[in-house]
Write an enzyme that holds these catalytic residues in place. Structure first.
Site, PDB file in Angstrom:
ATOM      1  CG  ASN A   9      -1.601   1.149   1.377  1.00  0.00           C
ATOM      2  OD1 ASN A   9      -1.616   1.942   0.514  1.00  0.00           O
ATOM      3  ND2 ASN A   9      -2.183   1.518   2.585  1.00  0.00           N
ATOM      4  CD1 TRP A  10       3.564   0.877  -2.714  1.00  0.00           C
ATOM      5  CD2 TRP A  10       3.519   2.015  -4.561  1.00  0.00           C
ATOM      6  NE1 TRP A  10       4.121   0.085  -3.609  1.00  0.00           N
ATOM      7  CE2 TRP A  10       4.195   0.746  -4.917  1.00  0.00           C
ATOM      8  CE3 TRP A  10       3.721   2.797  -5.844  1.00  0.00           C
ATOM      9  CZ2 TRP A  10       4.948   0.411  -6.140  1.00  0.00           C
ATOM     10  CZ3 TRP A  10       4.385   2.594  -6.791  1.00  0.00           C
ATOM     11  CH2 TRP A  10       4.960   1.289  -6.998  1.00  0.00           C
ATOM     12  CE  LYS A  11      -0.225   3.392   4.696  1.00  0.00           C
ATOM     13  NZ  LYS A  11      -0.294   3.390   6.144  1.00  0.00           N
ATOM     14  CG  HIS A  94      -5.949   1.984   4.941  1.00  0.00           C
ATOM     15  ND1 HIS A  94      -5.610   2.915   5.914  1.00  0.00           N
ATOM     16  CD2 HIS A  94      -5.008   0.902   4.817  1.00  0.00           C
ATOM     17  CE1 HIS A  94      -4.402   2.758   6.049  1.00  0.00           C
ATOM     18  NE2 HIS A  94      -4.086   1.435   5.651  1.00  0.00           N
ATOM     19  CD  GLU A  96      -3.012   5.613   6.646  1.00  0.00           C
ATOM     20  OE1 GLU A  96      -3.111   5.801   5.201  1.00  0.00           O
ATOM     21  OE2 GLU A  96      -2.220   5.080   7.186  1.00  0.00           O
ATOM     22  CD  GLU A 166      -3.822  -2.441   7.175  1.00  0.00           C
ATOM     23  OE1 GLU A 166      -2.404  -2.627   6.706  1.00  0.00           O
ATOM     24  OE2 GLU A 166      -4.284  -1.659   7.042  1.00  0.00           O
ATOM     25  N   GLY A 172       2.159   2.644  10.772  1.00  0.00           N
ATOM     26  CA  GLY A 172       3.082   3.469  10.614  1.00  0.00           C
ATOM     27  C   GLY A 172       3.782   4.098  11.766  1.00  0.00           C
ATOM     28  CB  SER A 212       4.834  -1.455  11.898  1.00  0.00           C
ATOM     29  OG  SER A 212       4.513   0.029  12.463  1.00  0.00           O
ATOM     30  N   GLY A 233       2.668  -1.039   4.012  1.00  0.00           N
ATOM     31  CA  GLY A 233       2.843   0.339   3.903  1.00  0.00           C
ATOM     32  C   GLY A 233       4.255   0.885   3.778  1.00  0.00           C
ATOM     33  N   GLY A 234       4.776   1.409   4.655  1.00  0.00           N
ATOM     34  CA  GLY A 234       6.282   2.009   4.817  1.00  0.00           C
ATOM     35  C   GLY A 234       7.246   1.110   4.045  1.00  0.00           C
TER      36      GLY A 234
HETATM   37  P1  PGA Z   1       2.667   0.307   7.680  1.00  0.00           P
HETATM   38  O1  PGA Z   1       1.046   0.734   6.816  1.00  0.00           O
HETATM   39  O2  PGA Z   1       3.218  -0.914   7.160  1.00  0.00           O
HETATM   40  O3  PGA Z   1       3.359   1.597   7.323  1.00  0.00           O
HETATM   41  O4  PGA Z   1       2.439   0.433   9.223  1.00  0.00           O
HETATM   42  C1  PGA Z   1       0.267  -0.279   6.751  1.00  0.00           C
HETATM   43  C2  PGA Z   1      -1.002   0.182   6.088  1.00  0.00           C
HETATM   44  O5  PGA Z   1      -1.535   1.244   6.388  1.00  0.00           O
HETATM   45  O6  PGA Z   1      -1.512  -0.650   5.411  1.00  0.00           O
END
Ligand code: PGA
Length: 251
Positions: A9-11, A94, A96, A166, A172, A212, A233-234
């Site tokens: 997930n590149w956001k 998600h 977010e 999640e 994050g 994470s 994500g990251g």
């Molecule tokens: P993260 O994000 O790996 O940076 O914690 C995961 C996500 O939001 O899908």
């Protein structure tokens, strides 16, 4: 046998040029066997990344979409548009989006149904906040989100859904759930799916962990019996760390 799915997930990261460069390097690295890979770039880079990945095993996914096929919805993107770009997956609900854009379970539910109608595989995100976990309400919250997001699906449709557990406090933050806690919640989600759609369907649904996930902690989490890959994500933003996680997921 569930094939694990590791999705990046590149956001809101990477310009088209950066995304294309990544896709090229990912394609030339080759995917590990026994695991499915997907990348979910921002909308602006979907077309270019899709072209770059053509002929590879890596799936293309979007990070959200609207439920309608078209209409007066300024700023939105429809399932038909994603299909046209070659998307196989779409991340829905998600945290977010729930947190910053007020997305409700009802909206997620409408999107999940639209995705399935158009042959997209929804990656449905659920997870509790820290306050909810500390109040002992994690299961209740996750159950509510799952029931709400998957309401009204036929059992046979539900089998195509991917669920991403999640915990919001792990996204994050560098803080991951303990493998046992992630396993426990995933088993709980599977039991709930069995209650809603039957055991056979529940046995087919892939449940990812997200929050994470890094090359250093991936193996412990991905070895759990009810965890079938990760939503990253990251650590998905660099080809090397994304592939390291993918290798850890290959069962
Ligand atoms: P993260 O994000 O790996 O940076 O914690 C995961 C996500 O939001 O899908």
């Amino acid at each position: 046998m569930r094939v694990p799915l590791v999705a990046g997930n590149w956001k809101m990261y990477k310009t088209v040029a950066e995304a294309v460069d990544y896709a090229r390097r990912l394609k030339s690295s080759g995917s590990p066997a026994g695991v499915e890979l997907a990348v979910c770039p921002p909308f602006t880079a979907l077309l270019a990344v899709g072209r770059e990945l053509a002929g590879s095993q890596v799936g293309l996914g979007a990070q959200d979409m609207h439920w309608a096929e078209e209409g007066a919805y300024t700023g939105e993107v429809s399932p038909l548009m994603l299909k046209e770009l070659g998307c196989r997956y779409v991340i829905l609900g998600h945290s977010e989006r729930r947190q910053h854009f007020g997305e409700s379970d009802e909206a997620v539910n409408a999107k999940v149904k639209a995705a399935l109608r158009h042959g997209l595989v929804p990656i449905v995100c659920v997870g509790e906040t820290l306050a909810e976990r500390e109040a002992g309400r994690a299961r209740e919250v996750v159950a509510g989100q799952l029931r709400g997001s998957l309401a009204g699906l036929a059992a046979q449709e539900a089998g195509n859904v991917v669920v991403a557990y999640e915990p919001v406090w792990a996204i994050g933050t560098g803080r991951t759930a303990l493998p046992e806690d992630a396993q426990e919640m995933s088993a709980f989600i599977r039991a709930l799916l069995a209650e809603m759609f039957g055991r056979e369907v529940a046995g087919k649904v892939r449940i990812q962990y997200g929050g994470s996930v890094k090359p250093e902690n991936a193996a412990g989490i991905l070895r759990q019996p009810d965890i079938d890959g990760a939503l990253v994500g990251g650590a998905s933003l660099q080809v090397e760390s994304f592939l390291a996680i993918a290798r850890a997921a290959a069962k």
